[in-house]
Design an enzyme around this catalytic site. Structure first.
Site, mmCIF file in Angstrom:
data_model
loop_
_atom_site.group_PDB
_atom_site.id
_atom_site.type_symbol
_atom_site.label_atom_id
_atom_site.label_comp_id
_atom_site.label_asym_id
_atom_site.label_seq_id
_atom_site.Cartn_x
_atom_site.Cartn_y
_atom_site.Cartn_z
ATOM 1 C CG ASP A 66 -2.040 -0.865 1.217
ATOM 2 O OD1 ASP A 66 -2.719 -0.901 0.190
ATOM 3 O OD2 ASP A 66 -2.284 -1.555 2.227
ATOM 4 C CE1 TYR A 68 5.988 3.704 4.164
ATOM 5 C CE2 TYR A 68 6.728 4.924 2.232
ATOM 6 C CZ TYR A 68 6.950 3.958 3.197
ATOM 7 O OH TYR A 68 8.130 3.245 3.203
ATOM 8 C CG PHE A 79 9.605 -0.028 0.025
ATOM 9 C CD1 PHE A 79 9.492 -0.499 1.324
ATOM 10 C CD2 PHE A 79 9.300 -0.897 -1.018
ATOM 11 C CE1 PHE A 79 9.095 -1.799 1.587
ATOM 12 C CE2 PHE A 79 8.902 -2.199 -0.769
ATOM 13 C CZ PHE A 79 8.803 -2.662 0.537
ATOM 14 C CG HIS A 189 7.856 -5.964 4.871
ATOM 15 N ND1 HIS A 189 8.265 -4.780 5.451
ATOM 16 C CD2 HIS A 189 6.984 -5.627 3.897
ATOM 17 C CE1 HIS A 189 7.664 -3.772 4.842
ATOM 18 N NE2 HIS A 189 6.876 -4.258 3.899
#
Length: 224
Positions: A66, A68, A79, A189
């Site tokens: 998703d 931020y 990211f 992750h």
């Protein structure tokens, strides 16, 4: 949400914009704004990952889940956050690993990864929008169908790409990738820094070696 797209991606994806799921998604996003919700990223940045990394220029795919959901953070690259915004924990861990694995890499003072996108790193989130301060709020509305199509098109139409799949969600997308034509490098992750150090070292080291074997210029990961 106005639909404007980089030319090479428009050639690959134009048929998608005529499908019912995209029309329903567009209606949903319009309704979100009519209800007074703030949606990130802003409309002109929703397709930033595609606009900065044309279809035929992709070398690496880094898949997020998703955008931020905090104010000023999301700008269409997984990211990545805009300059002036605190670097998120996941990206801090990625930077730390790069500093360990790549000689001469200096940890940047910001989290804007546009340079990576321009280098050929497709920074793709599975869901391209989110309601402010509500993580996962736009999941299951159609974006995943669209971004799965992006992955499938890269898999079928290109060769020799590297897919960095971090975390279980991203790794589930491996079913869309022809592993006889492409390389998948999986790891935990980046948010789980205590679990990923060895994996990320392997990921970046093998990625660098792979490009040399393919006769491709490696990614310059350094950001200034």
């Amino acid at each position: 949400m106005s639909i404007t797209l980089e030319k090479s991606w428009l050639n690959e994806l134009s048929a998608e914009f005529e499908k019912d799921y995209i029309k329903a998604l567009k209606t949903f996003l319009q309704q979100e704004k009519q209800k007074g919700f703030t949606v990130y990223p802003k409309g002109s940045e929703v397709f930033n990952a595609l606009d900065h990394t044309p279809f035929n220029k992709v070398k690496v795919v880094i898949l997020g889940q998703d955008p931020y959901h905090g104010q000023g953070q999301a700008h269409g690259l997984s990211f990545s956050v805009q300059k002036g915004i605190t670097v998120p924990p996941s990206l801090k861990n990625i930077y730390k690993e790069l500093a360990t694995d790549i000689e001469g890499f200096s940890i940047p003072t910001h989290g804007n990864l546009t340079k990576w996108a321009d280098e050929g790193v497709l920074l793709l989130n599975a869901t391209l929008t989110v309601r402010a301060h509500e993580a996962g709020s736009h999941q299951g509305k159609g974006w995943e169908i669209f971004t799965d199509k992006i992955i499938s098109q890269l898999s079928t139409q290109r060769e020799g790409l590297v897919f960095l799949l971090w975390g279980r969600y991203a790794q589930n997308k491996s079913a869309l990738i022809d592993q006889t034509k492409h390389t998948i490098l999986a790891a935990a992750h980046p948010l789980l820094s205590q679990l990923i150090m060895d994996f990320l070292k392997l990921t970046f080291f093998q990625g660098k070696r792979y490009f040399g074997k393919q006769g491709l210029s490696p990614i310059d990961w350094q950001i200034t």
